[in-house]
Write an enzyme that holds these catalytic residues in place. Structure first.
Site, PDB file in Angstrom:
ATOM      1  N   LYS A 110      -3.741 -28.488   2.852  1.00 47.88           N
ATOM      2  CA  LYS A 110      -4.575 -27.291   2.636  1.00 47.88           C
ATOM      3  C   LYS A 110      -5.832 -27.429   3.456  1.00 47.88           C
ATOM      4  O   LYS A 110      -6.361 -28.532   3.628  1.00 47.88           O
ATOM      5  CB  LYS A 110      -4.962 -27.151   1.161  1.00 47.88           C
ATOM      6  N   GLY A 222      -6.843 -10.191 -10.074  1.00 46.55           N
ATOM      7  CA  GLY A 222      -6.794 -10.395  -8.620  1.00 46.55           C
ATOM      8  C   GLY A 222      -5.988  -9.281  -7.985  1.00 46.55           C
ATOM      9  O   GLY A 222      -4.881  -8.961  -8.450  1.00 46.55           O
ATOM     10  N   GLY A 224      -5.631  -9.018  -4.382  1.00 45.80           N
ATOM     11  CA  GLY A 224      -5.531  -9.325  -2.955  1.00 45.80           C
ATOM     12  C   GLY A 224      -4.064  -9.293  -2.569  1.00 45.80           C
ATOM     13  O   GLY A 224      -3.266  -8.564  -3.171  1.00 45.80           O
ATOM     14  N   ASN A 225      -3.688 -10.092  -1.595  1.00 50.12           N
ATOM     15  CA  ASN A 225      -2.287 -10.087  -1.148  1.00 50.12           C
ATOM     16  C   ASN A 225      -1.341 -10.319  -2.328  1.00 50.12           C
ATOM     17  O   ASN A 225      -0.402  -9.561  -2.551  1.00 50.12           O
ATOM     18  CB  ASN A 225      -2.089 -11.170  -0.069  1.00 50.12           C
ATOM     19  N   GLY A 227      -1.877 -10.475  -5.824  1.00 48.52           N
ATOM     20  CA  GLY A 227      -1.983  -9.569  -6.969  1.00 48.52           C
ATOM     21  C   GLY A 227      -1.439  -8.185  -6.649  1.00 48.52           C
ATOM     22  O   GLY A 227      -0.710  -7.583  -7.445  1.00 48.52           O
ATOM     23  N   TYR A 228      -1.776  -7.689  -5.454  1.00 48.20           N
ATOM     24  CA  TYR A 228      -1.316  -6.349  -5.056  1.00 48.20           C
ATOM     25  C   TYR A 228       0.205  -6.288  -5.004  1.00 48.20           C
ATOM     26  O   TYR A 228       0.826  -5.402  -5.593  1.00 48.20           O
ATOM     27  CB  TYR A 228      -1.927  -5.955  -3.693  1.00 48.20           C
TER      28      TYR A 228
HETATM   29  P1  NAD Z   1      -6.800 -12.667  -1.397  1.00 49.21           P
HETATM   30  O1  NAD Z   1      -8.028 -13.126  -0.718  1.00 49.21           O
HETATM   31  O2  NAD Z   1      -5.903 -11.725  -0.670  1.00 49.21           O
HETATM   32  O3  NAD Z   1      -7.171 -12.010  -2.817  1.00 49.21           O
HETATM   33  C1  NAD Z   1      -7.910 -12.644  -3.809  1.00 49.21           C
HETATM   34  C2  NAD Z   1      -8.196 -11.623  -4.896  1.00 49.21           C
HETATM   35  O4  NAD Z   1      -8.821 -12.276  -6.001  1.00 49.21           O
HETATM   36  C3  NAD Z   1      -9.139 -10.496  -4.479  1.00 49.21           C
HETATM   37  O5  NAD Z   1      -8.687  -9.283  -5.045  1.00 49.21           O
HETATM   38  C4  NAD Z   1     -10.470 -10.892  -5.142  1.00 49.21           C
HETATM   39  O6  NAD Z   1     -11.295  -9.760  -5.440  1.00 49.21           O
HETATM   40  C5  NAD Z   1      -9.934 -11.510  -6.409  1.00 49.21           C
HETATM   41  N1  NAD Z   1     -10.898 -12.402  -7.048  1.00 49.21           N
HETATM   42  C6  NAD Z   1     -11.661 -13.383  -6.506  1.00 49.21           C
HETATM   43  N2  NAD Z   1     -12.429 -13.954  -7.453  1.00 49.21           N
HETATM   44  C7  NAD Z   1     -12.139 -13.321  -8.610  1.00 49.21           C
HETATM   45  C8  NAD Z   1     -12.589 -13.436  -9.939  1.00 49.21           C
HETATM   46  N3  NAD Z   1     -13.516 -14.346 -10.274  1.00 49.21           N
HETATM   47  N4  NAD Z   1     -12.078 -12.614 -10.875  1.00 49.21           N
HETATM   48  C9  NAD Z   1     -11.148 -11.698 -10.553  1.00 49.21           C
HETATM   49  N5  NAD Z   1     -10.658 -11.546  -9.325  1.00 49.21           N
HETATM   50  C10 NAD Z   1     -11.156 -12.331  -8.368  1.00 49.21           C
HETATM   51  O7  NAD Z   1      -6.013 -14.001  -1.791  1.00 49.21           O
HETATM   52  P2  NAD Z   1      -4.443 -14.154  -2.103  1.00 49.21           P
HETATM   53  O8  NAD Z   1      -3.779 -14.552  -0.846  1.00 49.21           O
HETATM   54  O9  NAD Z   1      -3.992 -12.988  -2.874  1.00 49.21           O
HETATM   55  O10 NAD Z   1      -4.473 -15.460  -3.026  1.00 49.21           O
HETATM   56  C11 NAD Z   1      -4.710 -15.391  -4.420  1.00 49.21           C
HETATM   57  C12 NAD Z   1      -4.253 -16.690  -5.061  1.00 49.21           C
HETATM   58  O11 NAD Z   1      -2.870 -16.891  -4.796  1.00 49.21           O
HETATM   59  C13 NAD Z   1      -4.959 -17.958  -4.556  1.00 49.21           C
HETATM   60  O12 NAD Z   1      -5.041 -18.883  -5.616  1.00 49.21           O
HETATM   61  C14 NAD Z   1      -3.999 -18.470  -3.495  1.00 49.21           C
HETATM   62  O13 NAD Z   1      -4.169 -19.851  -3.256  1.00 49.21           O
HETATM   63  C15 NAD Z   1      -2.681 -18.161  -4.176  1.00 49.21           C
HETATM   64  N6  NAD Z   1      -1.525 -18.092  -3.277  1.00 49.21           N
HETATM   65  C16 NAD Z   1      -1.509 -17.233  -2.216  1.00 49.21           C
HETATM   66  C17 NAD Z   1      -0.365 -17.172  -1.428  1.00 49.21           C
HETATM   67  C18 NAD Z   1      -0.248 -16.178  -0.297  1.00 49.21           C
HETATM   68  O14 NAD Z   1       0.846 -16.080   0.273  1.00 49.21           O
HETATM   69  N7  NAD Z   1      -1.283 -15.437   0.040  1.00 49.21           N
HETATM   70  C19 NAD Z   1       0.726 -18.006  -1.682  1.00 49.21           C
HETATM   71  C20 NAD Z   1       0.670 -18.857  -2.778  1.00 49.21           C
HETATM   72  C21 NAD Z   1      -0.452 -18.889  -3.568  1.00 49.21           C
END
Ligand code: NAD
Length: 422
Positions: A110, A222, A224-225, A227-228
């Protein structure tokens, strides 16, 4: 402050007594466990960025390479003000476990830059991404360490980093980064893969529990990618998503939220907190979202979200972890005592790294698959991982996380021993 790395180590400690009886040579086993509780190396970087006004600003950055017994290091790059040595060590450990859970031939890594990307212009972000890839170039590569997107990074950043890396090595090397735009060798289906993998896990769980999905209410922290896409795909599959939040707060509608409508509103107003009052949704705080009495609570933001301080307020029947490390071990004890199932991150969000693995395979072979083929292959892996974990949980009467860790740690330790390294 809760140390995410201490949590990761505790999760490994939690299963060693379950696993130890499978090894005749206890010394070798203990040595391997000890090695697993620290990364192979942590690379510390200082990035000097010339901002748009010509002023130099320094940014701390890291790459933790945890374990490569099962294959090259693999893991995302995060741009966030809270990135730290502790955080990348934890996230790299979870990546090793996750790749082993999914049975894909990677270890864990990471990286991250301590930066609030919202404060940088696009050209500053491009220069920062380029600097990061340049400084890390000798430590990464298709058979060494393969970065990908994480919080606040995506295909755009991967494209910039790939270009910087290829200029240094002097040849095309698309398999060095995954999560790239399709035009640069990215895989079909990668953007939505983490959310889709989570949905497959939810479907497997619901089938085992014999619950009707139309009755299932979901709250997601959440947007982001991860959650959406989870929200969008779960709604399309017939689940009722009643609450969603971003870092500013959340929205709630007991009849179910329309994810596309929410996306439009969020694009228009920036954050959920800024949404105008309407009859469609009511605004709630993140604490209210976490403590809402839903069937499935989905933390999809950051680590250490469910802690010993708020675990007693959680009223969901099941927690499906889409973020990495959202539940601390103390909180997990409290939730398990309340009879709440926790479907662990290393299973639920493995869809992302699984399609990243497909991207790497496609880049190395130069032969590209369609989205249907990608999703079918993803489903096979997610289904197999779920059923292995479910069977082991039943057989040994342990939690879902203990079961996932028992399977994964065994796979990693076996590889370490076969290499003669433990
Ligand atoms: P992202 O940056 O696209 O989205 C993060 C989201 O979390 C945003 O909507 C932000 O507003 C929200 N957020 C941040 N702090 C917050 C809080 N205190 N309370 C509520 N919401 C909050 O990131 P992502 O890629 O969606 O990643 C989210 C999680 O999933 C992370 O833990 C990441 O490590 C994990 N993850 C991501 C992937 C991937 O493919 N992107 C794969 C495996 C795991």
């Amino acid at each position: 402050m809760t140390s995410a790395f201490a949590n990761a180590k505790k999760q490994i400690d939690d299963i060693t007594s379950i696993l130890e009886s499978e090894y005749q040579d206890k010394k070798k086993f203990q040595k391997a466990v000890k090695l697993l509780k620290k990364p192979d190396r942590v690379i510390f970087l200082s990035l000097s960025l010339k901002d748009d006004k010509g002023k130099i600003k320094k940014y701390k950055a890291f790459r933790s390479q945890h374990n490569n017994a099962r294959g090259p290091y693999k893991g995302g790059i995060r741009f966030h003000p809270n990135v730290s040595e502790d955080e990348v060590k934890a996230l790299s450990t979870w990546m090793s476990i996750k790749c082993a859970v999914a049975g894909i031939p990677f270890g864990g890594a990471k990286g991250g830059v301590v930066v609030d990307p919202g404060e940088l212009s696009i050209s500053e972000l491009q220069r920062l991404s380029t600097l990061y890839a340049q400084k890390l170039a000798s430590n990464i590569g298709p058979w060494k360490d393969i970065p990908a997107p994480d919080v606040n990074t995506g295909g755009r950043e991967m494209g910039w980093m790939l270009d910087a890396y290829e200029k240094i090595v002097g040849f095309q090397a698309p398999a060095t980064f995954t999560g790239k735009p399709v035009e640069l060798g990215g895989s079909q289906g990668r953007t939505e893969a983490t959310g889709l993998g989570g949905l497959y896990t939810l479907e497997n769980y619901v089938r085992k529990k014999e619950i009707k999905k139309e009755r299932i209410e979901i709250a997601i922290q959440g947007f982001g990618n991860v959650g959406y896409w989870f929200a969008k795909l779960a709604s399309a599959a017939g689940y009722k998503v009643v609450a969603i939040s971003d870092s500013s707060g959340g929205v709630y509608n007991p009849k179910g939220l329309d994810v596309d409508k929410l996306t439009k509103l969020k694009n228009e107003y920036g954050t959920f907190l800024n949404l105008p009052k309407s009859g469609y949704q009511s605004l709630i705080t993140n604490h209210e979202l976490l403590s809402h009495p839903v069937d499935i609570l989905v933390p999809a933001a950051l680590e250490n979200t469910i802690t010993k301080d708020n675990a007693k307020d959680i009223k969901a029947k099941t927690v499906l972890e889409m973020a990495n490390g959202p539940t601390t071990p103390e909180a997990e004890d409290i939730l398990l005592k309340k009879g709440i199932d926790i479907l662990p991150d290393v299973l639920c969000n493995a869809g992302g790294v699984t399609v990243s693995y497909f991207e790497w395979v496609q880049n190395l072979s130069g032969y590209y698959w369609g989205v249907v083929e990608v999703n079918e292959k993803l489903k096979k892996i997610m289904d197999k991982s779920f059923s292995e974990i479910y069977e082991m949980k039943k057989k040994k009467d342990i939690s879902f996380r203990q079961s996932a860790y028992t399977l994964a740690v065994k796979r990693i330790i076996d590889a370490m021993i076969l290499r003669g390294g433990a």
